[in-house]
Design an enzyme around this catalytic site. Sequence first.
Site, PDB file in Angstrom:
ATOM      1  N   ARG A 177     -16.983  -5.504  93.411  1.00 41.12           N
ATOM      2  CA  ARG A 177     -17.863  -6.513  94.006  1.00 41.12           C
ATOM      3  C   ARG A 177     -17.269  -7.875  93.659  1.00 41.12           C
ATOM      4  NH1 ARG A 177     -24.016  -5.161  92.413  1.00 41.12           N
ATOM      5  NH2 ARG A 177     -23.164  -6.039  90.511  1.00 41.12           N
ATOM      6  N   TYR A 221     -51.222   6.966 110.497  1.00 44.60           N
ATOM      7  CA  TYR A 221     -50.281   6.802 111.614  1.00 44.60           C
ATOM      8  C   TYR A 221     -49.354   8.011 111.743  1.00 44.60           C
ATOM      9  CZ  TYR A 221     -51.550   1.886 111.931  1.00 44.60           C
ATOM     10  OH  TYR A 221     -52.222   0.713 112.092  1.00 44.60           O
ATOM     11  N   MET A 238     -49.854  -0.533 106.401  1.00 50.39           N
ATOM     12  CA  MET A 238     -49.556  -1.873 105.878  1.00 50.39           C
ATOM     13  C   MET A 238     -50.489  -2.231 104.717  1.00 50.39           C
ATOM     14  SD  MET A 238     -49.622  -5.541 107.836  1.00 50.39           S
ATOM     15  CE  MET A 238     -48.332  -5.152 109.007  1.00 50.39           C
ATOM     16  N   LYS A 245     -33.207 -12.195  86.623  1.00 47.03           N
ATOM     17  CA  LYS A 245     -32.956 -12.489  88.040  1.00 47.03           C
ATOM     18  C   LYS A 245     -34.076 -11.909  88.893  1.00 47.03           C
ATOM     19  CE  LYS A 245     -29.983  -8.418  88.413  1.00 47.03           C
ATOM     20  NZ  LYS A 245     -28.581  -7.958  88.432  1.00 47.03           N
TER      21      LYS A 245
HETATM   22  C1  LIG Z   1     -28.478  -7.218  87.194  1.00 47.51           C
HETATM   23  C2  LIG Z   1     -27.376  -7.364  86.243  1.00 47.51           C
HETATM   24  C3  LIG Z   1     -27.509  -6.900  84.933  1.00 47.51           C
HETATM   25  C4  LIG Z   1     -28.704  -6.124  84.453  1.00 47.51           C
HETATM   26  O1  LIG Z   1     -28.677  -4.828  85.017  1.00 47.51           O
HETATM   27  P1  LIG Z   1     -29.782  -3.724  84.622  1.00 47.51           P
HETATM   28  O2  LIG Z   1     -29.291  -2.477  85.235  1.00 47.51           O
HETATM   29  O3  LIG Z   1     -31.065  -4.199  85.246  1.00 47.51           O
HETATM   30  O4  LIG Z   1     -29.847  -3.719  83.150  1.00 47.51           O
HETATM   31  C5  LIG Z   1     -26.466  -7.139  84.067  1.00 47.51           C
HETATM   32  N1  LIG Z   1     -25.349  -7.799  84.461  1.00 47.51           N
HETATM   33  C6  LIG Z   1     -25.189  -8.247  85.722  1.00 47.51           C
HETATM   34  C7  LIG Z   1     -23.944  -8.948  86.116  1.00 47.51           C
HETATM   35  C8  LIG Z   1     -26.193  -8.038  86.660  1.00 47.51           C
HETATM   36  O5  LIG Z   1     -26.032  -8.481  87.905  1.00 47.51           O
END
Ligand SMILES: *Cc1c(COP(=O)(O)O)cnc(C)c1O
Length: 356
Positions: A130, A253, A301, A35
Amino acid sequence: MSRPIVASLDLQALRQNLQVVRRAAPHSRVWSVVKANAYGHGLDRVWSALGATDGFAMLNLEEAILLRERGWKGPVLLLEGFFHADELALFDKYRLTTSLHSNWQVKALANAKLNAPLDVYLKINSGMNRLGFAPERVHSVWQQLRDIKNVGQLTLMAHFADADKPDGIDEPMRRIGQAAEGIDAPRSLANSAATLWHPQAHFDWVRPGIALYGASPSGQWRDIATSGLQPVMSLKSEIIGIQNLKAGETVGYGSRYRADQERRIGIVACGYADGYPRQAPDGAPVLVDGVRTGIVGTVSMDMLAVDLTPCPQAGIGSPVELWGNAIKVDDVASAAGTVGYELLTALAPRVPVVTV
Ligand SMILES: *Cc1c(COP(=O)(O)O)cnc(C)c1O
């Protein structure tokens, strides 16, 4: 010559990290989580280095379709399922596995016109609150799904909030066990932390993400230092300016850094618009010409400043590693009050990426 910043990706490290994960969970199949554009590495660049995986998991339909178009024929799991019922036509066309976490999704799947059933990951709320069905509801949703002709292979899925802590999955495992009671189905529970540290959560499919990219699920490199996992991304640049400060003079800055004595400072072509965290404090680790030193002053930046006291030989053009093999992204992240996940996924599009 263009601006010297570059992110280089070590695809051999990526392949090797997948092997490390497999050795950690030898009896499980592996969903490689890609992802967020493969955690900022670029899905199109890295997916084939993970070609020995059993499946790919992500959130975006676009990313799933990209893999199909590149020729990946194995399983593809959408971790949050479909967001609107009309996406089911694409799940059908591209043969994608969907997570189901809400009643409306169950109804939408039941009512869809598909060419063939879809494999389904039924999401249990392990207590993270969640996504997912409460444990006491899982049995009835399960039975409902069994009667829907659009449902193919069913797997139980859950996610952990605290798998980086030694006793962090005890209560969630109890809730999941309760939910799964009497249900004969494969299970997929383990993120990277549970894959590395909680074998009792491995079951049929593990779902590692961050471990594949060689950063720590706990945010602390020391926790994976001896695991064999290697950083995949190195963010590198060069010194493009030198300043010789007198005691009392400042850098950047807000004049946050004030020299306590005469100091030689290097200016590096890397700033927060490249993905380096602006919150990084004085002393956040950086490698200049092979020597570990610290940043000084507020990150701009397009630039940041480093203390050249430990590396007097450094000058214009000296190589700088912001993170990579010598400077762990976890260490930069923890100095800046965040985790490696955020820095990797925030690599800016303007940074050129090369694979090695
Ligand atoms: C992102 C995610 C993972 C992987 O998590 P990591 O901590 O990066 O290994 C696994 N399962 C779900 C549902 C996720 O959203």
